[in-house]
Design a protein around this motif. Sequence first.
Motif, short mmCIF file in Angstrom:
data_model
loop_
_atom_site.label_atom_id
_atom_site.label_comp_id
_atom_site.label_asym_id
_atom_site.label_seq_id
_atom_site.Cartn_x
_atom_site.Cartn_y
_atom_site.Cartn_z
N GLU B 61 2.90 0.66 -11.02
CA GLU B 61 4.17 0.39 -11.67
C GLU B 61 3.86 -0.01 -13.11
O GLU B 61 2.94 -0.79 -13.35
CB GLU B 61 4.86 -0.77 -10.94
N ARG B 64 5.23 -4.89 -17.55
CA ARG B 64 6.44 -5.36 -18.25
C ARG B 64 6.09 -5.76 -19.68
O ARG B 64 4.93 -5.98 -20.00
CB ARG B 64 7.02 -6.58 -17.54
N SER B 76 10.38 -1.92 -15.23
CA SER B 76 10.58 -0.62 -14.58
C SER B 76 11.35 -0.82 -13.29
O SER B 76 11.07 -1.77 -12.56
CB SER B 76 9.24 0.04 -14.29
N VAL B 77 12.28 0.06 -13.04
CA VAL B 77 13.06 -0.04 -11.80
C VAL B 77 12.97 1.28 -11.04
O VAL B 77 12.93 2.35 -11.65
CB VAL B 77 14.55 -0.37 -12.09
N PRO B 78 12.91 1.19 -9.70
CA PRO B 78 12.86 2.44 -8.93
C PRO B 78 14.22 3.13 -8.92
O PRO B 78 15.25 2.48 -8.71
CB PRO B 78 12.47 1.98 -7.52
N GLN B 147 11.64 8.86 -4.92
CA GLN B 147 11.78 7.63 -5.72
C GLN B 147 10.84 7.69 -6.92
O GLN B 147 9.63 7.84 -6.76
CB GLN B 147 11.46 6.39 -4.87
N ASP B 196 0.60 10.52 12.70
CA ASP B 196 0.73 11.21 13.98
C ASP B 196 1.30 12.61 13.74
O ASP B 196 1.45 13.04 12.59
CB ASP B 196 1.58 10.39 14.95
N ARG B 200 4.39 10.33 10.95
CA ARG B 200 4.56 8.89 10.77
C ARG B 200 3.21 8.22 10.59
O ARG B 200 2.21 8.65 11.18
CB ARG B 200 5.25 8.28 11.99
N THR B 201 3.18 7.17 9.80
CA THR B 201 1.93 6.46 9.55
C THR B 201 1.58 5.63 10.78
O THR B 201 2.39 4.84 11.27
CB THR B 201 2.07 5.56 8.32
N VAL B 202 0.36 5.84 11.28
CA VAL B 202 -0.09 5.09 12.45
C VAL B 202 -0.95 3.91 12.02
O VAL B 202 -0.82 2.80 12.52
CB VAL B 202 -0.91 6.00 13.39
N GLN B 203 -1.80 4.16 11.06
CA GLN B 203 -2.77 3.14 10.71
C GLN B 203 -3.24 3.34 9.27
O GLN B 203 -3.32 4.47 8.79
CB GLN B 203 -3.96 3.30 11.66
N VAL B 204 -3.54 2.23 8.61
CA VAL B 204 -4.11 2.31 7.27
C VAL B 204 -5.62 2.37 7.41
O VAL B 204 -6.22 1.49 8.01
CB VAL B 204 -3.71 1.08 6.43
N PRO B 209 -1.77 0.10 1.04
CA PRO B 209 -0.63 0.69 0.32
C PRO B 209 0.40 -0.34 -0.12
O PRO B 209 1.20 -0.06 -1.01
CB PRO B 209 -0.03 1.65 1.35
N SER B 210 0.38 -1.51 0.53
CA SER B 210 1.36 -2.53 0.13
C SER B 210 0.94 -3.22 -1.17
O SER B 210 1.75 -3.82 -1.85
CB SER B 210 1.51 -3.58 1.23
#
Lengths: 122, 619
Positions: B61, B64, B76-78, B147, B196, B200-204, B209-210
């Motif tokens: 991101e 600022r 910045s805004v999504p 996004q 899967d 869908r995300t099963v595992q990092v 990513p957070s």
Amino acid sequence: MPRPPQATSVSPPMSRGRARRIASRHVGMALLLSAVMVLGGVLLYLWPQVRLVGLGYRHGKLLAQRTQVLQRQKELQVELSSLRLLRRIEDIATQHLGLRPPQATQVIYVRSGQQAVGQRRP
Amino acid sequence: MRFSGRFKPYSGPRLRLVVGCFAFMFCAIFIRLAVVQVFQHTHLRDLAERQYSRQITLHPERGRILDRHGRVLATSVPVPSVYVIPQDIDDTDAAASKVAEVLGLPLATVHNQLSAVSTFVWLARQLPPEVGERVQKLNIRGVQVLQETRRFYPKRHLAGQILGFVGVDGTGLGGLEHLYNRALTGIPRQATLQRDATGRTVQVMAGDPSDQPRGADLYLTLDERLQYIAEKELAAGVQETQARSGLVIIMHPPTGDILALANYPFFNPNDFQDPKQRVWQRNRAVTDPVEPGSTFKLVAASAALEENVARVTDMFHCENGFVVRSGRRLRDHHPYGLLNFVQVIEKSSNIGTAKIAARLSDEQLYTYIRRFGFGEKSLVNLPGEEDGMIRPPKKWTKPTHDSLAFGQEVMVTPLQLLTAYAAMANGGWLMRPRMVEHIVQGDEFQFFAPHTRHRVLSSPTLERMNEILVGVVERGTGKQAAVEGYTVAGKTGTAQKVEHGTYSHSKVLASFVGYVPAEAPQLAIVVIIDEPRVAKWGGEAAAPVFKRVAQQALYYLQVPSQQTQTISLDTALTPISAPPAGDQEMPRIILPLGARAGEREPAHVVLSAGPTIEKERRP
């Protein structure tokens, strides 16, 4: 008086059918035990895997939620910054609340200890 | 257990056959296992990873931009953007009509986009969030919402020319956004996710990513409130004088910090594509050198005093407002006869100043011009800075020496001019102007320390010049710059603009440069009004703006005036039983409790309209 020798019982030779039954029972037991152990092992191995997958899905959902919440927080921060527009605040203060800047004679600076009065860092 | 007869349960040809079969199978499995696990391991692992793992690039991101107190100026805004994959769309006509309605675009345009021979087409970018949601609800195959981030400037036009702007692709295209683009953008990071069959995300698997990477935050020396004051008063000044444009810069002389830099007409970076605004997106304080006019008399006067070629008591005949010197006609705005050194500057006589400067050699005058920082970049951290223009003495013509004395034949940027006056307010030390105070990137902190360039003048000269500049405001051309309760030192300027190769009689640049309070300067301010039509002199057009800006800035910075009462803490804390007789209003008491190290905003006690003392912290 000497005791007469005790008669020893000699089992008759095992029939083929009986031997097969006993052997098959033993093999069956062994197979069952093995199967249980294998199944237990498989379950022991699979359980954390399944749990991991479940947690992974939950983690993914929470991440998505977190992203949404952060996005909302961002929007609110931006809104807050916009609401803090100085022109807007000045308009509210002067037009709606009837405030006005104080005259120089209305302001009194108070000296606290050794601090130089009014020498605030810009 | 005993077996009898011919029965032997674990022997015999059948058992051997079964064992042989099993052995063969196990061998086959083992060999296959070896092939798969050892010889084809890398290849198969890659294939599997490609199937169930997904590598994503986490784009940072953009950082600022904040003012010196951490107030957000750019963030910045999504926002959603809509793209299409034309070959995935089943019914182009139906999809086009629905999408066109939601996006508010012409049907033909949308239809063309949806029928494009391409694998990816942007349909609309950086839309309001609700529009993105409506497009998503249409649930049309091949029409997707993505996004993106959009740069947003919550204070709108405030410091617009300084901040610059960012293009739709997130690249800084102007101002600080451009200059610090690399730091603000940050470095992208990779994360690997296990997915899967449905995606869908099963595992990092690698990376978090957070933990979204972020570009650096830029902390400016700018103060949002001072910037607001400067912009508000500049706009009022330009409108009152019906001028073309204007400029105000506020500097903190001891550090060279630029506290405010206002250009009018304003530029709102949120609408950078607006063609009407494009003309005004330049930061003219550093990009547009101008002839300074009489504000430049500072150089000749202080050089003459420093070189001891003139004294403040020396008398100069100002030729009743007109003289021909070195083949050039010199005029004063008012006819003066005999004036002393101080009066020449106070009344801003061109002829008198030319005569003062005549006591200096070309080299001496040129040396002092350069010593004040003219003719070279100040190295402020702002993009597009110009050097200005000062020719070396060997390229001077006969009238150049006189012209330079009153600010002609020289081009300076408004920032250079202010920096020179700030040096006068800073004990003669010329500072490098500073716009960015520090950059924060995660745990890393890069500080741009104030930089002292060199000393311009000695203390005795400074004292005399300070008295002269105070006299300009008290008795001379800058009376309208006087701020009640404070001593102002400064100089007016009215520079004729060059039009068609000659000096225009109608178009001028009115200016006032000064510092306040003169005895312990806290602020140096320059005001330039371009082409005023109502009040054409610097003392009439620019000086009143200086006054209003300085008054509010000094009040905001809590610099006590000569009229302000100062009392002790004990007196302040004594409960007031009744308002003093005859006083309609109770005084408002502002008590700086003293900012501790690291505290950006000092706490205050405000006592208003009564004895109750409430503690408050400034927002």
